[in-house]
Scaffold this motif. Structure first.
Motif, PDB file in Angstrom:
ATOM      1  N   ALA A 133       0.832  -1.207   0.000  1.00 35.92           N
ATOM      2  CA  ALA A 133       0.000   0.000   0.000  1.00 35.92           C
ATOM      3  C   ALA A 133       0.869   1.259   0.000  1.00 35.92           C
ATOM      4  O   ALA A 133       0.565   2.237  -0.703  1.00 35.92           O
ATOM      5  CB  ALA A 133      -0.929  -0.003   1.219  1.00 35.92           C
ATOM      6  N   ARG A 134       1.955   1.247   0.761  1.00 32.86           N
ATOM      7  CA  ARG A 134       2.831   2.414   0.794  1.00 32.86           C
ATOM      8  C   ARG A 134       3.457   2.672  -0.571  1.00 32.86           C
ATOM      9  O   ARG A 134       3.586   3.821  -1.011  1.00 32.86           O
ATOM     10  CB  ARG A 134       3.924   2.221   1.853  1.00 32.86           C
ATOM     11  N   MET A 135       3.826   1.606  -1.267  1.00 36.01           N
ATOM     12  CA  MET A 135       4.381   1.768  -2.612  1.00 36.01           C
ATOM     13  C   MET A 135       3.344   2.338  -3.563  1.00 36.01           C
ATOM     14  O   MET A 135       3.654   3.211  -4.392  1.00 36.01           O
ATOM     15  CB  MET A 135       4.888   0.425  -3.127  1.00 36.01           C
ATOM     16  N   ALA A 136       2.105   1.843  -3.472  1.00 35.92           N
ATOM     17  CA  ALA A 136       1.046   2.336  -4.349  1.00 35.92           C
ATOM     18  C   ALA A 136       0.776   3.818  -4.104  1.00 35.92           C
ATOM     19  O   ALA A 136       0.584   4.592  -5.056  1.00 35.92           O
ATOM     20  CB  ALA A 136      -0.230   1.519  -4.131  1.00 35.92           C
ATOM     21  N   VAL A 137       0.767   4.220  -2.833  1.00 33.90           N
ATOM     22  CA  VAL A 137       0.546   5.630  -2.494  1.00 33.90           C
ATOM     23  C   VAL A 137       1.670   6.489  -3.061  1.00 33.90           C
ATOM     24  O   VAL A 137       1.435   7.524  -3.706  1.00 33.90           O
ATOM     25  CB  VAL A 137       0.454   5.808  -0.960  1.00 33.90           C
ATOM     26  N   GLU A 138       2.917   6.060  -2.831  1.00 32.69           N
ATOM     27  CA  GLU A 138       4.070   6.872  -3.250  1.00 32.69           C
ATOM     28  C   GLU A 138       4.194   6.953  -4.765  1.00 32.69           C
ATOM     29  O   GLU A 138       4.561   7.999  -5.309  1.00 32.69           O
ATOM     30  CB  GLU A 138       5.347   6.295  -2.646  1.00 32.69           C
ATOM     31  N   ALA A 139       3.899   5.841  -5.452  1.00 26.57           N
ATOM     32  CA  ALA A 139       4.046   5.829  -6.910  1.00 26.57           C
ATOM     33  C   ALA A 139       2.805   6.332  -7.641  1.00 26.57           C
ATOM     34  O   ALA A 139       2.855   6.579  -8.850  1.00 26.57           O
ATOM     35  CB  ALA A 139       4.380   4.416  -7.377  1.00 26.57           C
ATOM     36  N   GLY A 140       1.688   6.449  -6.920  1.00 27.53           N
ATOM     37  CA  GLY A 140       0.456   6.907  -7.553  1.00 27.53           C
ATOM     38  C   GLY A 140      -0.146   5.892  -8.502  1.00 27.53           C
ATOM     39  O   GLY A 140      -0.609   6.234  -9.599  1.00 27.53           O
ATOM     40  N   VAL A 141      -0.138   4.613  -8.076  1.00 27.09           N
ATOM     41  CA  VAL A 141      -0.670   3.536  -8.928  1.00 27.09           C
ATOM     42  C   VAL A 141      -1.715   2.742  -8.142  1.00 27.09           C
ATOM     43  O   VAL A 141      -1.759   2.795  -6.911  1.00 27.09           O
ATOM     44  CB  VAL A 141       0.459   2.593  -9.390  1.00 27.09           C
ATOM     45  N   PRO A 142      -2.559   1.966  -8.836  1.00 31.35           N
ATOM     46  CA  PRO A 142      -3.582   1.170  -8.144  1.00 31.35           C
ATOM     47  C   PRO A 142      -3.029  -0.134  -7.594  1.00 31.35           C
ATOM     48  O   PRO A 142      -1.946  -0.588  -7.971  1.00 31.35           O
ATOM     49  CB  PRO A 142      -4.611   0.897  -9.247  1.00 31.35           C
ATOM     50  N   ILE A 143      -3.807  -0.734  -6.703  1.00 31.41           N
ATOM     51  CA  ILE A 143      -3.565  -2.091  -6.220  1.00 31.41           C
ATOM     52  C   ILE A 143      -4.336  -3.050  -7.120  1.00 31.41           C
ATOM     53  O   ILE A 143      -5.506  -2.812  -7.431  1.00 31.41           O
ATOM     54  CB  ILE A 143      -4.052  -2.263  -4.760  1.00 31.41           C
ATOM     55  N   LEU A 144      -3.675  -4.128  -7.547  1.00 27.44           N
ATOM     56  CA  LEU A 144      -4.335  -5.146  -8.363  1.00 27.44           C
ATOM     57  C   LEU A 144      -4.396  -6.436  -7.538  1.00 27.44           C
ATOM     58  O   LEU A 144      -3.404  -7.169  -7.442  1.00 27.44           O
ATOM     59  CB  LEU A 144      -3.562  -5.372  -9.661  1.00 27.44           C
ATOM     60  N   PRO A 145      -5.548  -6.744  -6.912  1.00 29.49           N
ATOM     61  CA  PRO A 145      -5.644  -7.917  -6.040  1.00 29.49           C
ATOM     62  C   PRO A 145      -5.763  -9.220  -6.817  1.00 29.49           C
ATOM     63  O   PRO A 145      -6.562  -9.325  -7.756  1.00 29.49           O
ATOM     64  CB  PRO A 145      -6.914  -7.639  -5.225  1.00 29.49           C
ATOM     65  N   VAL A 146      -4.967 -10.209  -6.438  1.00 29.21           N
ATOM     66  CA  VAL A 146      -4.967 -11.513  -7.091  1.00 29.21           C
ATOM     67  C   VAL A 146      -4.941 -12.602  -6.024  1.00 29.21           C
ATOM     68  O   VAL A 146      -4.206 -12.487  -5.035  1.00 29.21           O
ATOM     69  CB  VAL A 146      -3.742 -11.675  -8.021  1.00 29.21           C
ATOM     70  N   VAL A 147      -5.732 -13.644  -6.220  1.00 30.42           N
ATOM     71  CA  VAL A 147      -5.671 -14.785  -5.307  1.00 30.42           C
ATOM     72  C   VAL A 147      -5.436 -16.062  -6.109  1.00 30.42           C
ATOM     73  O   VAL A 147      -5.873 -16.183  -7.257  1.00 30.42           O
ATOM     74  CB  VAL A 147      -6.946 -14.937  -4.442  1.00 30.42           C
ATOM     75  N   ILE A 148      -4.724 -16.983  -5.470  1.00 33.18           N
ATOM     76  CA  ILE A 148      -4.443 -18.288  -6.058  1.00 33.18           C
ATOM     77  C   ILE A 148      -4.941 -19.348  -5.087  1.00 33.18           C
ATOM     78  O   ILE A 148      -4.730 -19.241  -3.873  1.00 33.18           O
ATOM     79  CB  ILE A 148      -2.934 -18.474  -6.290  1.00 33.18           C
ATOM     80  N   TRP A 149      -5.592 -20.370  -5.617  1.00 32.83           N
ATOM     81  CA  TRP A 149      -6.030 -21.482  -4.771  1.00 32.83           C
ATOM     82  C   TRP A 149      -5.719 -22.805  -5.473  1.00 32.83           C
ATOM     83  O   TRP A 149      -6.029 -22.986  -6.641  1.00 32.83           O
ATOM     84  CB  TRP A 149      -7.520 -21.395  -4.458  1.00 32.83           C
ATOM     85  N   GLY A 150      -5.067 -23.701  -4.737  1.00 37.63           N
ATOM     86  CA  GLY A 150      -4.681 -25.000  -5.270  1.00 37.63           C
ATOM     87  C   GLY A 150      -3.184 -25.187  -5.348  1.00 37.63           C
ATOM     88  O   GLY A 150      -2.697 -26.321  -5.422  1.00 37.63           O
ATOM     89  N   SER A 151      -2.426 -24.096  -5.332  1.00 36.70           N
ATOM     90  CA  SER A 151      -0.973 -24.209  -5.467  1.00 36.70           C
ATOM     91  C   SER A 151      -0.339 -24.932  -4.289  1.00 36.70           C
ATOM     92  O   SER A 151       0.735 -25.519  -4.416  1.00 36.70           O
ATOM     93  CB  SER A 151      -0.342 -22.825  -5.621  1.00 36.70           C
ATOM     94  N   GLN A 152      -1.031 -24.916  -3.132  1.00 36.47           N
ATOM     95  CA  GLN A 152      -0.482 -25.603  -1.958  1.00 36.47           C
ATOM     96  C   GLN A 152      -0.375 -27.109  -2.176  1.00 36.47           C
ATOM     97  O   GLN A 152       0.396 -27.792  -1.497  1.00 36.47           O
ATOM     98  CB  GLN A 152      -1.327 -25.289  -0.713  1.00 36.47           C
ATOM     99  N   ARG A 153      -1.137 -27.631  -3.122  1.00 36.93           N
ATOM    100  CA  ARG A 153      -1.111 -29.077  -3.387  1.00 36.93           C
ATOM    101  C   ARG A 153       0.103 -29.477  -4.236  1.00 36.93           C
ATOM    102  O   ARG A 153       0.392 -30.671  -4.365  1.00 36.93           O
ATOM    103  CB  ARG A 153      -2.397 -29.501  -4.096  1.00 36.93           C
ATOM    104  N   VAL A 154       0.773 -28.498  -4.821  1.00 39.71           N
ATOM    105  CA  VAL A 154       1.960 -28.774  -5.625  1.00 39.71           C
ATOM    106  C   VAL A 154       3.214 -28.755  -4.751  1.00 39.71           C
ATOM    107  O   VAL A 154       3.997 -29.705  -4.741  1.00 39.71           O
ATOM    108  CB  VAL A 154       2.092 -27.755  -6.778  1.00 39.71           C
ATOM    109  N   TRP A 155       3.374 -27.650  -4.008  1.00 39.43           N
ATOM    110  CA  TRP A 155       4.581 -27.529  -3.169  1.00 39.43           C
ATOM    111  C   TRP A 155       4.353 -26.413  -2.161  1.00 39.43           C
ATOM    112  O   TRP A 155       4.204 -25.265  -2.533  1.00 39.43           O
ATOM    113  CB  TRP A 155       5.798 -27.229  -4.030  1.00 39.43           C
ATOM    114  N   THR A 156       4.316 -26.785  -0.896  1.00 43.86           N
ATOM    115  CA  THR A 156       4.121 -25.791   0.144  1.00 43.86           C
ATOM    116  C   THR A 156       4.968 -26.119   1.359  1.00 43.86           C
ATOM    117  O   THR A 156       5.588 -27.188   1.439  1.00 43.86           O
ATOM    118  CB  THR A 156       2.626 -25.692   0.531  1.00 43.86           C
ATOM    119  N   LYS A 157       5.002 -25.218   2.285  1.00 38.75           N
ATOM    120  CA  LYS A 157       5.842 -25.364   3.471  1.00 38.75           C
ATOM    121  C   LYS A 157       5.338 -26.508   4.361  1.00 38.75           C
ATOM    122  O   LYS A 157       4.150 -26.614   4.642  1.00 38.75           O
ATOM    123  CB  LYS A 157       5.840 -24.053   4.260  1.00 38.75           C
TER     124      LYS A 157
END
Length: 267
Positions: A133-157
């Motif tokens: 958020a601080r970067m978006a404020v300073e650079a004057g750009v929007p936030i682009l929200p993205v979610v991923i679901w299922g990747s944990q089944r490939v390789w996760t902690k």
């Protein structure tokens, strides 16, 4: 298209096809075709950066991800990461990486950020840092929200990796860009886009195939799975961080650069 980045994308697509990964990407029309944006991505698996980049392909954009600097010092991944103009992050001195990200945003690049900083063992959204958020404020750009679901089944902690042919489905949802005012409060912006990502994640989970049997370990406890709760996962993260710090302190006490080779003891 940049030669290094395009080559890596081609190789990654071949690997994904070999693995039989089944991607469903929704909302990728929301990726701006020009101008800077901070792409914020949830973090449930080690390959999330590779999957999230697919969301920008339809718009012909390349994402510059912020990644820990250790990846850039590796003899194989280092030249590739630099060739793709990703941004190294030194967690002990983050000012330089932050400034580089802001410069990239002002130059019209999409910068990818994992606001949770580390993989979520609970597969729930963890506490978000305010850096995006601080970067978006300073650079004057929007936030682009993205979610991923299922990747944990490939390789996760904490779980074995499954990099063979698994035919795992992976859902990627891209939300609408969230405008950020020049005088916006980064904390409020963070809360706003986290709420949007939570809604997107609910939609992705609802559309995903039911997880049963051994795969319940990849499902949050709140949804009937056997993954740690968010509180339990937080305690595991804190214990891991404390152990990492203890080892670093021991190495410093022996005159060893943290993470470097341990000198031989007396014979």
């Amino acid at each position: 298209m940049e030669p290094v980045y395009s080559s890596v994308i081609g190789f990654a697509r071949a690997v994904f096809a070999m693995q039989g990964l089944k991607f469903t990407i929704a909302g990728d029309e929301n990726v701006p075709r020009a101008g800077g944006a901070v792409m914020t991505v949830n973090h449930t698996g080690y390959m999330d950066f590779a999957y999230a980049g697919l969301a920008a392909q339809r718009s012909g954009r390349l994402v510059r991800f912020m990644a820990k600097d250790g990846v850039f010092s590796h003899p194989v991944s280092g030249p590739l990461m630099r060739g793709m103009h990703h941004i190294p992050v030194d967690r002990t001195a983050g000012a330089a990486s932050y400034a580089a990200a802001v410069d990239a945003l002002r130059a019209g690049q999409i910068v990818g950020v994992f606001p949770e900083a580390t993989i979520s063992r609970s597969f729930e959204l963890k506490e978000f840092k305010t850096g995006a958020a601080r970067m978006a404020v300073e650079a004057g750009v929007p936030i682009l929200p993205v979610v991923i679901w299922g990747s944990q089944r490939v390789w996760t902690k904490g779980h074995p990796r499954h990099l063979g042919r698994t035919n795992v489905p992976i859902i990627i949802h891209v939300g609408e860009p969230i405008p950020v005012a020049a005088d916006a409060d980064p904390v409020a912006v963070t809360e706003q886009y986290k709420a949007v990502m939570a809604d997107l994640l609910d939609v992705a989970r609802a559309a995903y195939e039911p997880l049963t049997g051994p795969d319940l370990k990849y499902l949050p406890a709140s949804l009937g799975g056997t993954a740690p709760t968010l509180a339990e996962a937080t305690r595991l993260d804190e214990a891991e961080a404390a152990e990492r710090q203890r080892r670093a302190d021991e190495e410093r006490g022996r005159g060893v650069r943290p993470g470097g080779p341990v000198p031989p003891g007396p014979r």
